[in-house]
Scaffold this active site. Sequence first.
Site, PDB file in Angstrom:
ATOM      1  N   HIS A   1      -7.154  -5.445  -1.404  1.00 30.42           N
ATOM      2  CA  HIS A   1      -6.294  -4.692  -0.904  1.00 30.42           C
ATOM      3  C   HIS A   1      -5.360  -5.576  -0.203  1.00 30.42           C
ATOM      4  CE1 HIS A   1      -3.947  -1.099  -0.792  1.00 30.42           C
ATOM      5  NE2 HIS A   1      -3.888  -0.982   0.639  1.00 30.42           N
TER       6      HIS A   1
ATOM      7  N   SER B   1       0.708  -1.217   0.054  1.00 29.46           N
ATOM      8  CA  SER B   1       0.080  -0.003   0.064  1.00 29.46           C
ATOM      9  C   SER B   1       0.904   1.256   0.017  1.00 29.46           C
ATOM     10  CB  SER B   1      -0.852  -0.217   1.205  1.00 29.46           C
ATOM     11  OG  SER B   1      -2.020   0.702   1.160  1.00 29.46           O
TER      12      SER B   1
ATOM     13  N   ASP C   1      -8.692  -4.618  -5.941  1.00 30.29           N
ATOM     14  CA  ASP C   1      -8.745  -3.845  -4.919  1.00 30.29           C
ATOM     15  C   ASP C   1      -9.713  -2.701  -4.662  1.00 30.29           C
ATOM     16  OD1 ASP C   1      -7.560  -1.880  -3.232  1.00 30.29           O
ATOM     17  OD2 ASP C   1      -5.430  -2.411  -4.119  1.00 30.29           O
TER      18      ASP C   1
END
Length: 809
Positions: free
Chosen positions: A776, A669, A742
């Site tokens: 994610h 991330s 995601d």
Amino acid sequence: MKKIFLFSLIVGISFFHSKAQLDITYQTPPDDIMQLADAKLPPSFFISDKGDYALYAHRNQYKSIAELSEKELRLGGLRINPVTNISSRARYYNNLKVLNIKTGVEKELEGLTGDLKLTNFSWSPDQSMMSFTNTTTKGVELWVVDIKKAIATKLTEDNLNANMGTPYKWFRDGKAILINSLPKDREDLIDSESAIPTGPTVSVNDGQKAQNRTYQDLLKNKNDEFNFEQLSKSEIYKIDLKGNSVLWKKAGLYSDLNFSPDGNYILVTSIERPFSYIVPYYRFPFTTVIYDKSGVEIKKILEVPLIEELPKGFMSERTGMRNLSWRSDKPATLFWAEVLDEGDPEIDVEYRDEVFELEAPFNGEKRSLLKTINRFYKINWGDDHIAIAMDYWWNTRNMKSYKFNPSNNTVKTEILYDRNYQDKYNDPGSFVTVRNEFGKTILEKDGDFLFLMGEGYSSEGIRPFVDKYNYKTKETNRLWRADGKEFKERIYDKGNFKKGIILDRIESKNQYPNYYFRNINTGELKQLTNFKNPFVSLQNVKKEVIKYKRDDGLELSGTLYLPINYEEGKKYPMIVWAYPEEFKDKSTAGQVTSSSNEFIFPWYGSPIFWLTRGYVVLDDASFPIVGEGDEEPNDSFIKQLVANGKAAIDAVDNLGYIDRNKVAVGGHSYGAFMTANLLTHSNLFAAGIARSGAYNRTLTPFGFQSEERNYWEAPEIYYNMSPFMHADKMKTPLLLIHGAADNNSGTYTMQSERYFNALKGLGATVRLVLLPKESHGYAARESILHLLWEQDQWLEKYVKNRAIEVDEK
């Protein structure tokens, strides 16, 4: 001078194929990594507040790709399985056991068999029973367990609606439950992919500013609106513990049910139209109505319009009542906050918020309780004479705690703590709570004293503590503090603090975390669990928290691991894994929040696996980005990022452990964003691994991470911080990995796809791996094992066996 290259050829030819796309099936990592990744983990542990019984909940470590491939609809910020009517991303337990704490006897549950998918756990008000849902192939059913008898009973068929969250709430007497059930009039869903459009989708704005984050899974058209409405619609039934049910409320878009402490009233919140295509469902219009426990409407207490426009800034808020809830110390008294600055952080006022209350039967005037200097956060209720309120302000990282008298607002409100919430070393801890006669949590009092418990971050290590606090004199007496020498401890708000009994979780680097009751007066420990270390191959790994300095003198730290079978004097390749964090002052940025005594746990995203492959690992390396005073952290993001990376390598190199020409950097991330920038703006690293990141900040124009300025206010910041904009500078091999589905704000899968195309077009060494169906964070076993394989192949080729340029004399 002539140059030669030294290198080794490794792994299969398919990994280095020159084609743009590879036809590849799921792979598995080497055996040493595989054994760790597939280790069977101990169960989760749910203990009652009384500490007499607990529940062991077992589950598989991963989902399967088949589970992730089930039908999924993405609507209004939700991900829903339209067949089973529960989140398509729900994680499930598959086996339960009851533990009698006094006798230590474990019991298998009677009546609970088959292919179980258990979630949504909740204790009954008196904690004699535990409820949960089980997801079948058709839907969601409700079960309850008699804890003492260890007998499970199914209360409903698989017809609950869990699309909006936990689909039930206990009545106060523990004899019945309110459930959200699928409505009988639900219409068939529209297949948006095959439906013939009746017209275009048109969005308009009449001049209002709507500066929203880049949310995902939003509604896109009328078909989505229809499907969202059908999937969120429920009928509410009252069901007793024998399974007898009666309709309590007709069909509606119910998003929350909240009983008063005495159980006589309930707040029912319903989503209303119009829906939005630019914000998630929790910013759709909603109403909250007070009903009595029999379902008779008492009063509509709150109506909130669609929230698409808010003032700019992280501390902006809507006007009107918010954070509406029940006082936990009163039978039926509502409280809430209202802004005093129009919800606009740019407006300069003495107080930002005011907190009010309204007693049953809710037909009187609201009464002011206190005003807060910052934005209201929460209240720990005590009794008629004391409560503790908290506020915070993100821009300054300030948090205040207030003592106030709920019965008399003429008594001066006192500020107990006024502090930087990022300052871990000086955190006074959290106030201890206890269950009252309503089964709700209130401040645990002993005369004029309250109790505080803290995580205990300090320059000496992590040393949790318990304090006794005189709320009249503000004097603190320390009752206990962990020594922190051999073990890491974490204490919980359970036990009996008045008698000195606390729930303590104790672990070491090679001892799995286990739970104990600790008597802080006598030092006696009563062990509750005996979980074994499932990662025995790592139990003798050398681990330490190292401290070092950045070139500007800022204190940094990281957790250093040496590889299995480490040989003194040998130089090893290294992996640096990190995640940047923003601070407003250097003193808090330099604080150590890691422990060398923390259990070595190789979760799927961890670099620790590569200790088995001959790598040194510097995990959780400090990457602070500091902006003091009027300067924002991101004003010097790149400079500080590179300085952090250099300091980390220098520190471990100075210890003699590594070949500094063979260092990889990685992150997930914002850590992926960090990785791409480090490779772009420095030559410190041999290769990088960037998972699920965002690389073009112009695609998140109204703020990202801790940046609240928009693109048009700070275009140079967005440009300079975007690796995509500097793709022509990339000379270091980069492995990009992204979930193909995601759902995180800003980290669209497209971010990695576009970045890969830019790097490929400019001749960089880059590989893009898209994991089908993954969000994610990654969940399927097939995805995770392949992820580990990809990372291992990349590290072996470009780091351990890197082609080193050597001068020939």
